[in-house]
Design a protein around this motif. Structure first.
Motif, PDB file in Angstrom:
ATOM      1  N   GLN A  61       2.623  17.072 -13.307  1.00 21.75           N
ATOM      2  CA  GLN A  61       3.283  18.023 -12.193  1.00 21.75           C
ATOM      3  C   GLN A  61       4.599  17.997 -12.264  1.00 21.75           C
ATOM      4  O   GLN A  61       4.458  18.495 -10.168  1.00 21.75           O
ATOM      5  CB  GLN A  61       1.818  17.742 -11.988  1.00 21.75           C
ATOM      6  N   GLY A  62       5.559  17.342 -11.888  1.00 21.74           N
ATOM      7  CA  GLY A  62       6.790  17.386 -11.286  1.00 21.74           C
ATOM      8  C   GLY A  62       6.825  16.515 -10.149  1.00 21.74           C
ATOM      9  O   GLY A  62       7.853  15.995  -9.385  1.00 21.74           O
ATOM     10  N   VAL A  63       5.782  14.951 -10.420  1.00 21.55           N
ATOM     11  CA  VAL A  63       5.732  13.810  -8.938  1.00 21.55           C
ATOM     12  C   VAL A  63       6.638  13.449  -9.236  1.00 21.55           C
ATOM     13  O   VAL A  63       7.246  12.617 -10.311  1.00 21.55           O
ATOM     14  CB  VAL A  63       3.934  13.389  -9.095  1.00 21.55           C
ATOM     15  N   ASP A  64       8.195  13.197  -8.464  1.00 26.10           N
ATOM     16  CA  ASP A  64       8.973  12.009  -8.274  1.00 26.10           C
ATOM     17  C   ASP A  64       8.924  11.106  -6.994  1.00 26.10           C
ATOM     18  O   ASP A  64       9.450   9.989  -6.879  1.00 26.10           O
ATOM     19  CB  ASP A  64      10.087  13.113  -7.888  1.00 26.10           C
ATOM     20  N   GLU A  65       7.477  11.141  -6.305  1.00 24.41           N
ATOM     21  CA  GLU A  65       7.602  10.247  -5.395  1.00 24.41           C
ATOM     22  C   GLU A  65       5.309  10.035  -5.478  1.00 24.41           C
ATOM     23  O   GLU A  65       5.192  11.108  -5.287  1.00 24.41           O
ATOM     24  CB  GLU A  65       7.898  10.236  -3.652  1.00 24.41           C
ATOM     25  N   VAL A  66       5.161   8.464  -5.750  1.00 27.62           N
ATOM     26  CA  VAL A  66       3.808   7.888  -5.412  1.00 27.62           C
ATOM     27  C   VAL A  66       3.528   7.541  -5.073  1.00 27.62           C
ATOM     28  O   VAL A  66       4.313   6.421  -4.252  1.00 27.62           O
ATOM     29  CB  VAL A  66       3.704   7.277  -7.092  1.00 27.62           C
ATOM     30  N   LEU A  67       1.624   7.558  -3.989  1.00 26.77           N
ATOM     31  CA  LEU A  67       1.798   6.654  -3.155  1.00 26.77           C
ATOM     32  C   LEU A  67       0.414   6.359  -4.491  1.00 26.77           C
ATOM     33  O   LEU A  67      -0.322   6.607  -5.199  1.00 26.77           O
ATOM     34  CB  LEU A  67       0.956   7.088  -1.628  1.00 26.77           C
ATOM     35  N   LEU A  68       0.466   3.995  -4.297  1.00 28.97           N
ATOM     36  CA  LEU A  68      -0.317   3.753  -5.010  1.00 28.97           C
ATOM     37  C   LEU A  68      -1.507   3.120  -4.253  1.00 28.97           C
ATOM     38  O   LEU A  68      -1.111   3.067  -3.808  1.00 28.97           O
ATOM     39  CB  LEU A  68       0.210   2.712  -5.768  1.00 28.97           C
ATOM     40  N   VAL A  69      -2.281   3.598  -4.697  1.00 29.80           N
ATOM     41  CA  VAL A  69      -3.830   3.466  -4.232  1.00 29.80           C
ATOM     42  C   VAL A  69      -4.605   2.365  -5.110  1.00 29.80           C
ATOM     43  O   VAL A  69      -5.568   2.405  -5.784  1.00 29.80           O
ATOM     44  CB  VAL A  69      -4.663   4.438  -3.830  1.00 29.80           C
ATOM     45  N   PRO A  70      -4.033   0.775  -4.943  1.00 32.67           N
ATOM     46  CA  PRO A  70      -5.130  -0.123  -5.908  1.00 32.67           C
ATOM     47  C   PRO A  70      -6.386   0.574  -4.604  1.00 32.67           C
ATOM     48  O   PRO A  70      -6.991   0.327  -3.800  1.00 32.67           O
ATOM     49  CB  PRO A  70      -5.037  -1.399  -6.043  1.00 32.67           C
ATOM     50  N   LEU A  71      -7.566   0.325  -5.838  1.00 33.71           N
ATOM     51  CA  LEU A  71      -8.887   0.555  -4.677  1.00 33.71           C
ATOM     52  C   LEU A  71     -10.219  -0.992  -4.763  1.00 33.71           C
ATOM     53  O   LEU A  71     -10.426  -0.873  -5.331  1.00 33.71           O
ATOM     54  CB  LEU A  71      -9.814   1.510  -5.798  1.00 33.71           C
ATOM     55  N   TYR A  72      -9.059  -1.455  -4.124  1.00 38.91           N
ATOM     56  CA  TYR A  72      -9.859  -2.809  -3.768  1.00 38.91           C
ATOM     57  C   TYR A  72      -9.473  -3.773  -2.842  1.00 38.91           C
ATOM     58  O   TYR A  72      -7.995  -3.303  -1.652  1.00 38.91           O
ATOM     59  CB  TYR A  72      -9.357  -3.972  -4.285  1.00 38.91           C
ATOM     60  N   PRO A  73     -10.394  -3.390  -1.111  1.00 37.05           N
ATOM     61  CA  PRO A  73      -9.856  -4.215  -0.093  1.00 37.05           C
ATOM     62  C   PRO A  73      -9.146  -4.719   0.264  1.00 37.05           C
ATOM     63  O   PRO A  73      -8.579  -5.346   1.651  1.00 37.05           O
ATOM     64  CB  PRO A  73     -11.846  -3.960   0.452  1.00 37.05           C
ATOM     65  N   HIS A  74      -9.859  -5.522   0.034  1.00 44.76           N
ATOM     66  CA  HIS A  74      -8.725  -7.213   0.079  1.00 44.76           C
ATOM     67  C   HIS A  74      -7.927  -7.466  -1.105  1.00 44.76           C
ATOM     68  O   HIS A  74      -7.609  -7.244  -2.251  1.00 44.76           O
ATOM     69  CB  HIS A  74     -10.013  -7.696  -0.402  1.00 44.76           C
ATOM     70  N   TYR A  75      -6.601  -8.734  -0.927  1.00 39.96           N
ATOM     71  CA  TYR A  75      -6.057  -8.726  -1.852  1.00 39.96           C
ATOM     72  C   TYR A  75      -6.449 -10.166  -2.500  1.00 39.96           C
ATOM     73  O   TYR A  75      -6.675 -10.862  -1.900  1.00 39.96           O
ATOM     74  CB  TYR A  75      -4.709  -9.281  -0.871  1.00 39.96           C
ATOM     75  N   ALA A  76      -6.581  -9.973  -3.766  1.00 37.97           N
ATOM     76  CA  ALA A  76      -6.505 -11.175  -4.334  1.00 37.97           C
ATOM     77  C   ALA A  76      -5.660 -10.726  -5.529  1.00 37.97           C
ATOM     78  O   ALA A  76      -4.940 -10.177  -6.092  1.00 37.97           O
ATOM     79  CB  ALA A  76      -7.618 -11.295  -4.772  1.00 37.97           C
ATOM     80  N   MET A  77      -4.618 -12.006  -6.445  1.00 37.83           N
ATOM     81  CA  MET A  77      -3.877 -12.270  -7.480  1.00 37.83           C
ATOM     82  C   MET A  77      -4.682 -11.750  -8.475  1.00 37.83           C
ATOM     83  O   MET A  77      -3.896 -10.902  -9.288  1.00 37.83           O
ATOM     84  CB  MET A  77      -3.751 -13.099  -7.712  1.00 37.83           C
ATOM     85  N   SER A  78      -5.979 -11.740  -8.900  1.00 37.38           N
ATOM     86  CA  SER A  78      -7.004 -10.793  -9.730  1.00 37.38           C
ATOM     87  C   SER A  78      -7.223  -9.295  -9.840  1.00 37.38           C
ATOM     88  O   SER A  78      -7.989  -8.821 -10.801  1.00 37.38           O
ATOM     89  CB  SER A  78      -7.886 -11.721  -9.898  1.00 37.38           C
ATOM     90  N   SER A  79      -7.170  -9.075  -9.446  1.00 39.43           N
ATOM     91  CA  SER A  79      -7.454  -7.803  -8.427  1.00 39.43           C
ATOM     92  C   SER A  79      -5.746  -6.960  -7.902  1.00 39.43           C
ATOM     93  O   SER A  79      -5.336  -6.184  -9.122  1.00 39.43           O
ATOM     94  CB  SER A  79      -8.325  -7.417  -7.724  1.00 39.43           C
ATOM     95  N   TYR A  80      -5.693  -6.795  -6.903  1.00 43.94           N
ATOM     96  CA  TYR A  80      -4.935  -6.444  -5.807  1.00 43.94           C
ATOM     97  C   TYR A  80      -3.641  -5.794  -6.949  1.00 43.94           C
ATOM     98  O   TYR A  80      -3.174  -5.196  -6.882  1.00 43.94           O
ATOM     99  CB  TYR A  80      -4.897  -5.938  -4.388  1.00 43.94           C
ATOM    100  N   GLU A  81      -3.364  -7.798  -6.627  1.00 43.76           N
ATOM    101  CA  GLU A  81      -1.894  -7.702  -6.870  1.00 43.76           C
ATOM    102  C   GLU A  81      -1.809  -7.556  -8.416  1.00 43.76           C
ATOM    103  O   GLU A  81      -0.676  -7.054  -8.807  1.00 43.76           O
ATOM    104  CB  GLU A  81      -1.796  -9.381  -6.749  1.00 43.76           C
ATOM    105  N   THR A  82      -2.254  -7.729  -9.348  1.00 44.68           N
ATOM    106  CA  THR A  82      -2.599  -7.367 -10.498  1.00 44.68           C
ATOM    107  C   THR A  82      -2.265  -5.824 -11.184  1.00 44.68           C
ATOM    108  O   THR A  82      -0.883  -5.534 -11.713  1.00 44.68           O
ATOM    109  CB  THR A  82      -3.307  -8.040 -11.583  1.00 44.68           C
ATOM    110  N   VAL A  83      -2.912  -4.790 -10.201  1.00 43.08           N
ATOM    111  CA  VAL A  83      -2.724  -3.594 -10.414  1.00 43.08           C
ATOM    112  C   VAL A  83      -1.141  -3.269 -10.499  1.00 43.08           C
ATOM    113  O   VAL A  83      -0.826  -2.658 -10.856  1.00 43.08           O
ATOM    114  CB  VAL A  83      -3.600  -3.004  -9.149  1.00 43.08           C
ATOM    115  N   VAL A  84      -0.726  -3.637  -8.687  1.00 43.66           N
ATOM    116  CA  VAL A  84       0.479  -3.753  -8.273  1.00 43.66           C
ATOM    117  C   VAL A  84       1.466  -3.726  -9.057  1.00 43.66           C
ATOM    118  O   VAL A  84       2.518  -3.507  -9.153  1.00 43.66           O
ATOM    119  CB  VAL A  84       1.187  -4.050  -6.629  1.00 43.66           C
ATOM    120  N   VAL A  85       1.740  -5.167  -9.911  1.00 46.46           N
ATOM    121  CA  VAL A  85       1.993  -5.689 -10.617  1.00 46.46           C
ATOM    122  C   VAL A  85       2.438  -4.518 -11.566  1.00 46.46           C
ATOM    123  O   VAL A  85       3.341  -4.385 -12.015  1.00 46.46           O
ATOM    124  CB  VAL A  85       1.829  -7.064 -10.871  1.00 46.46           C
ATOM    125  N   LYS A  86       1.247  -4.204 -12.211  1.00 44.54           N
ATOM    126  CA  LYS A  86       1.530  -3.767 -14.127  1.00 44.54           C
ATOM    127  C   LYS A  86       1.646  -2.234 -13.512  1.00 44.54           C
ATOM    128  O   LYS A  86       2.609  -1.214 -14.238  1.00 44.54           O
ATOM    129  CB  LYS A  86      -0.040  -3.104 -13.876  1.00 44.54           C
TER     130      LYS A  86
END
Length: 343
Positions: free
Chosen positions: A112-137
């Motif tokens: 769709q021509g997007v070149d700037e993205v807001l990444l929204v992990p749908l987790y309220p809290h930070y954890a290696m196995s949820s929020y962090e793995t989404v961001v890293v991937k």
């Protein structure tokens, strides 16, 4: 052109062992979920767990599966549609695990021509196995396949005042017409070692009952602190009696110490202490899933009643509530127009 990438946990394509097995393989082979050396993880997951777990998990999925599909996927899709209707940006939905991959969602935005993205992990809290793995991937996929796309990540929003208001309102509605003896805030469990690994100071997090109360930069990545903080903020917002509220952690694997107290132990303890009417909330998730719908809403009810409890109620996650949709849309518009993100 700006766009938004919403990311949730994921789901097998069907409640069958055939589809559950590859899903569990991808999930459990994630080094941020089972954080042991790859050779040991391979033996544990593929040599032991995947020999029996897919059949058991498939039975659990069948108990909660909707006609439209996986509840988590259906809820997330409805949420994305509603958010899209309140913004004027392209919005794609991806999953950390399963066929609805993050890469496919990036491609949808790029087309769709997007070149700037807001990444929204749908987790309220930070954890290696949820929020962090989404961001890293997501960043791995961006760097490998979409290097021209700039990514900004929505921070964990567990203590954002507007989020707490929405969460508190949903819980207040669940408390109506239910004369409860106790409210249990049950969060997804993680190994204690994940807390220590996520501590940037390498010395603050001791999981001793006091470190979460002492201000530290470690709290930015401390899942345990953030869960207790969420409970405290909701209790304050709703004026709940302190002696009728507690926090626990669910879904653990045998072998290593996980965050305590354990939710299943709490079901038994509360019932044996004479708590006959229990309400359970699961704020680690914004969308109901296998863990909330089967483990907590179904198995939890059985465990509580078998221990002597009489009335049990699970309050749904935020799912596609209008106020939750409106809040996410407002965060997206703030980022779109002023590059402001919630704190």
């Amino acid at each position: 052109m700006k766009g938004v990438l919403l990311v949730n946990l994921g789901s097998p394509d069907s409640p069958t062992a055939k589809d559950v097995k590859p899903y569990l393989d991808e999930f459990l082979m994630d080094e941020r979920v089972i954080d042991v050396p790859k050779i040991l993880r391979n033996i544990l997951v593929r040599g032991i767990i995947l020999q029996t777990r897919p059949k058991r998990s498939a039975k659990a999925y069948k108990k909660i599966w909707w006609e439209e599909g996986s509840p988590l996927i259906v809820i997330s899709e409805h949420f994305a549609v509603k958010v899209r209707a309140q913004t004027d940006l392209p919005i794609a939905l991806g999953m950390r695990y399963g066929s609805m991959s993050i890469r496919k969602a990036f491609q949808e935005l790029a087309d769709q021509g997007v070149d700037e993205v807001l990444l929204v992990p749908l987790y309220p809290h930070y954890a290696m196995s949820s929020y962090e793995t989404v961001v890293v991937k997501a960043l791995e996929e961006q760097q490998k396949h979409f290097p021209s796309i700039k990514v900004t990540t929505l921070p964990a929003f567990y203590h954002n005042p507007d989020y707490i208001r929405v969460l508190s309102r949903s819980i207040a509605e669940g408390l109506e017409d239910f004369d409860y003896d106790h409210v249990l805030f049950s969060y997804h469990g993680i190994p204690e070692r994940h807390i220590r690994k996520s501590d940037p100071t390498r010395f603050h997090c001791k999981i001793d009952g006091s470190c979460c109360k002492v201000n530290s930069v470690a709290h930015h990545t401390c899942y345990r602190h953030q869960c207790y903080k969420t409970t405290d903020l909701v209790v304050e917002a709703l004026g709940l009696p302190q002696d009728k509220v507690s926090t626990s952690f669910q879904s653990r694997l045998a072998g290593d110490p996980w965050l305590k107290p354990y939710t299943d132990y709490e079901f038994e303890r509360l019932a044996k202490e004479g708590k006959k009417r229990l309400i359970v909330v699961t704020p680690a998730f914004v969308s109901d899933c296998l863990e909330t719908l089967e483990e907590i809403a179904m198995e939890g009810k059985e465990q509580f009643e078998e221990a002597g409890g009489e009335h049990y109620k699970h309050i749904p996650c935020l799912n596609e509530r209008d106020d939750w949709v409106a809040l996410m849309a407002s965060w997206i518009r703030d980022w779109q127009t002023e590059h402001i993100l919630p704190v």
